[in-house]
Design an enzyme around this catalytic site. Structure first.
Site, mmCIF file in Angstrom:
data_model
loop_
_atom_site.group_PDB
_atom_site.id
_atom_site.type_symbol
_atom_site.label_atom_id
_atom_site.label_comp_id
_atom_site.label_asym_id
_atom_site.label_seq_id
_atom_site.Cartn_x
_atom_site.Cartn_y
_atom_site.Cartn_z
ATOM 1 N N GLY A 27 -14.126 -16.757 -65.909
ATOM 2 C CA GLY A 27 -13.104 -16.849 -64.884
ATOM 3 C C GLY A 27 -13.614 -16.846 -63.459
ATOM 4 C CB SER A 154 -2.432 -10.461 -57.221
ATOM 5 O OG SER A 154 -1.448 -11.193 -57.929
ATOM 6 C CE1 TYR A 179 -3.397 -8.665 -62.370
ATOM 7 C CE2 TYR A 179 -1.304 -9.449 -61.482
ATOM 8 C CZ TYR A 179 -2.680 -9.550 -61.579
ATOM 9 O OH TYR A 179 -3.341 -10.520 -60.858
#
Length: 320
Positions: A27, A154, A179
């Site tokens: 990733g 994020s 998350y």
């Protein structure tokens, strides 16, 4: 102020520079390591699995032009504070560190709350606590290199404004909250770190970057690194208008780490929020709340029992 003509495919010469990237075996971490090494840097690729790290290192080496860049591997599990301290002791060595990319993390949390060996909620421990401890452990090495630390944010924090009041979700756990809340905490810590480092006279910058919406199905196949199923390829292809590859997702992370015009406290992401060229952006309001940052910082200090060595780092001389 970071300039507008940054080309992620033509990075500055990083020969003689040394970087550590967490979660390097796949990733964003893999592609960040590849981009840094391709510009001449020495990259310490870290991860939990010796086999996957070996595969990733071999893949990077095959992709590098002859005589350009170098890589080594180091076992590091950010969910385990003992592993963090052991890896940091090895990484420090006798050489300065020019950059630390705090990338590793749990992207798909478990359905039910789990705790680590150290007794902390798994997602928070992996995404936040381990990186907080690692940054502190490597602060003097970063000061010697007049380096930077980059925390992985994020775009989800701009949509779901979870206030980490119950930081380790002991009362109300859900996978998605775990998350997003970890990313609120990460971004708040990254911005707070820069304020504290500047206030302490430490010659290290702290920045935050996010990858937009980067998916494996939009990323080129690499054996042992990125091998999405046909179903994943198809599903991600349907979202092509709002997604990009992991390779492109690494662009803001790498820019924050190496752009000579970037400064501490800045936040980088794709120009189109979810995809696009890496540009300076604005973090979510909750991540800029200093009360939130103070609360998370205090919890991390207590949970890791690892206050950062500001005074010693501020007195560290630059080393070549």
């Amino acid at each position: 102020m970071a300039r507008d003509d940054w080309d992620p495919r033509k990075l500055p010469d990083l020969s003689g520079k040394r970087y550590l990237v967490t979660g390097s075996n796949a990733g964003l971490g893999y592609f960040s390591s590849l981009q840094l090494a391709s510009a001449g840097a020495h990259v310490i690729m870290t991860g939990r699995s010796p086999q996957r790290l070996a595969t990733a290192r071999a893949s990077v080496l095959r992709a590098l032009p002859e005589g350009v860049g170098s890589v080594e591997t180091l076992l590091l599990d950010t969910s385990n504070l003992g592993s963090v301290r052991a890896a940091a002791a090895t990484a420090r060595g006798r050489k300065p560190l020019h950059g630390l990319l705090l990338n590793a993390g749990v992207v798909h949390p478990p359905r039910r709350r789990k705790t680590t060996y150290d007794g902390h909620e798994l997602v928070f421990a992996t995404n936040v606590l381990g990186h907080f401890a690692l940054a502190g452990e490597l602060l003097i090495a970063l000061a010697a290199g007049r380096g930077r630390m980059v925390w992985l944010g994020s775009v989800s924090t701009s949509i779901w404004k979870y206030d980490p009041a119950d930081i380790e979700l002991e009362r109300e756990y859900s996978p998605w909250r775990a998350y997003v809340q970890s990313k609120v905490a990460t971004t708040a810590l990254g911005l707070e770190a820069d304020r504290r480092l500047a206030g302490g006279g430490v010659p290290v910058d702290s920045l935050v970057a996010h990858p937009g919406y980067s998916t494996s199905g939009r990323t080129r196949g690499i054996a042992g690194i990125n091998e999405p199923s046909r179903r994943t390829r198809f599903a991600d292809g349907l979202q092509a208008a709002v997604t990009q590859s992991k390779e492109q997702g690494a662009w803001p992370l790498v820019r924050a780490l190496v752009d000579p015009d970037a400064v501490g406290g800045e936040f980088y992401g794709p120009s189109g929020v979810l995809r696009g060229a890496p540009v300076r952006a604005t973090p979510a309001a909750i991540t800029r709340d200093t009360d939130v940052a103070e609360r998370v910082w205090t919890h991390c200090e207590q949970a890791t029992r690892a206050p950062w060595p500001y005074l010693k780092a501020s007195r560290t001389r630059a080393k070549g």
